[in-house]
Design a protein around this motif. Structure first.
Motif, PDB file in Angstrom:
ATOM      1  N   SER A  81      36.964 101.345 101.989  1.00 16.07           N
ATOM      2  CA  SER A  81      36.920 101.561 100.516  1.00 16.07           C
ATOM      3  C   SER A  81      38.145 101.031 100.011  1.00 16.07           C
ATOM      4  N   LEU A  82      39.155 100.379 100.714  1.00 14.04           N
ATOM      5  CA  LEU A  82      40.202  99.519 100.388  1.00 14.04           C
ATOM      6  C   LEU A  82      40.048  98.087 100.594  1.00 14.04           C
ATOM      7  N   LYS A  83      40.665  97.307  99.597  1.00 20.34           N
ATOM      8  CA  LYS A  83      40.217  95.916  99.592  1.00 20.34           C
ATOM      9  C   LYS A  83      41.019  95.288 100.956  1.00 20.34           C
ATOM     10  N   SER A  84      40.472  94.446 101.694  1.00 18.21           N
ATOM     11  CA  SER A  84      41.012  93.867 102.752  1.00 18.21           C
ATOM     12  C   SER A  84      42.233  93.143 102.875  1.00 18.21           C
ATOM     13  N   ASP A  89      37.478  88.890 107.981  1.00 14.84           N
ATOM     14  CA  ASP A  89      37.470  90.249 108.447  1.00 14.84           C
ATOM     15  C   ASP A  89      36.554  90.032 109.949  1.00 14.84           C
ATOM     16  N   HIS A 134      35.090  91.835 103.354  1.00 19.72           N
ATOM     17  CA  HIS A 134      34.730  92.845 102.658  1.00 19.72           C
ATOM     18  C   HIS A 134      35.333  92.819 101.246  1.00 19.72           C
ATOM     19  N   ASP A 135      34.920  93.529 100.155  1.00 19.59           N
ATOM     20  CA  ASP A 135      35.515  93.352  99.049  1.00 19.59           C
ATOM     21  C   ASP A 135      36.073  94.921  98.475  1.00 19.59           C
ATOM     22  N   GLY A 136      36.197  95.875  99.357  1.00 17.25           N
ATOM     23  CA  GLY A 136      36.917  96.960  99.397  1.00 17.25           C
ATOM     24  C   GLY A 136      36.051  98.011  98.340  1.00 17.25           C
ATOM     25  N   ASP A 137      34.984  97.727  98.005  1.00 18.84           N
ATOM     26  CA  ASP A 137      34.443  98.712  97.159  1.00 18.84           C
ATOM     27  C   ASP A 137      33.249  99.680  97.864  1.00 18.84           C
ATOM     28  N   SER A 138      33.144  99.675  99.074  1.00 19.19           N
ATOM     29  CA  SER A 138      32.383 100.430  99.724  1.00 19.19           C
ATOM     30  C   SER A 138      30.823  99.679  99.604  1.00 19.19           C
TER      31      SER A 138
END
Length: 144
Positions: A81-84, A89, A134-138
């Protein structure tokens, strides 16, 4: 330096008034990994083949995939849920130059997507691979 072999902690730790800035691990499982501002920028190198499939990835995995015995599936973890804090990754590499014979399938977790659309991606060109962030938006993994 230390006498003997260290199997825990860090070889090097650099701190300032705000905490740890830089460290190099001496722990057995992460030996040589470098952390900058608490983010491990090392890679967990994993050799996988059909007997290991399906395998579940973790952020920081670098897969050397052998599909000479059949199709290999890599399941991605849930998108954090947080931006990498990493630039990259997860890496998937055709270790035996065989993806054209037997594909490697990358599958996101649950209803998550790859490139905001795909429910899975098949790597079918020998000598290739994929690098994901990942974009951190879940919801999304992106191939870069």
């Amino acid at each position: 330096s230390s006498a003997g072999t260290r199997t825990a902690g860090n070889f090097i730790t650099v701190r300032d008034g705000g905490g740890t800035v830089f460290e190099v691990s001496s722990a057995t499982a992460t030996r040589g990994h470098v952390k900058i501002n608490g983010v491990d920028i090392g890679w967990n190198v994993r050799v996988v083949a059909v007997g290991d499939s399906p395998v579940t990835a973790a952020v920081g995995d670098r897969f050397l995939v052998d599909t000479s015995g059949g199709i290999v599936t890599i399941n991605l973890p849930a998108v954090p849920s947080l931006k990498s804090a990493r630039q990259l990754d997860i890496m998937v590499i055709d270790a035996k130059n065989n993806f054209a014979v037997n594909r490697c399938t990358i599958t996101p977790n649950g209803a998550e997507k790859i490139n905001n659309a795909a429910s899975s991606v098949n790597l079918t060109t020998s000598g290739t691979g994929a690098t994901l962030v990942h974009d951190g938006d879940s919801t999304n993994w992106w191939i870069v």
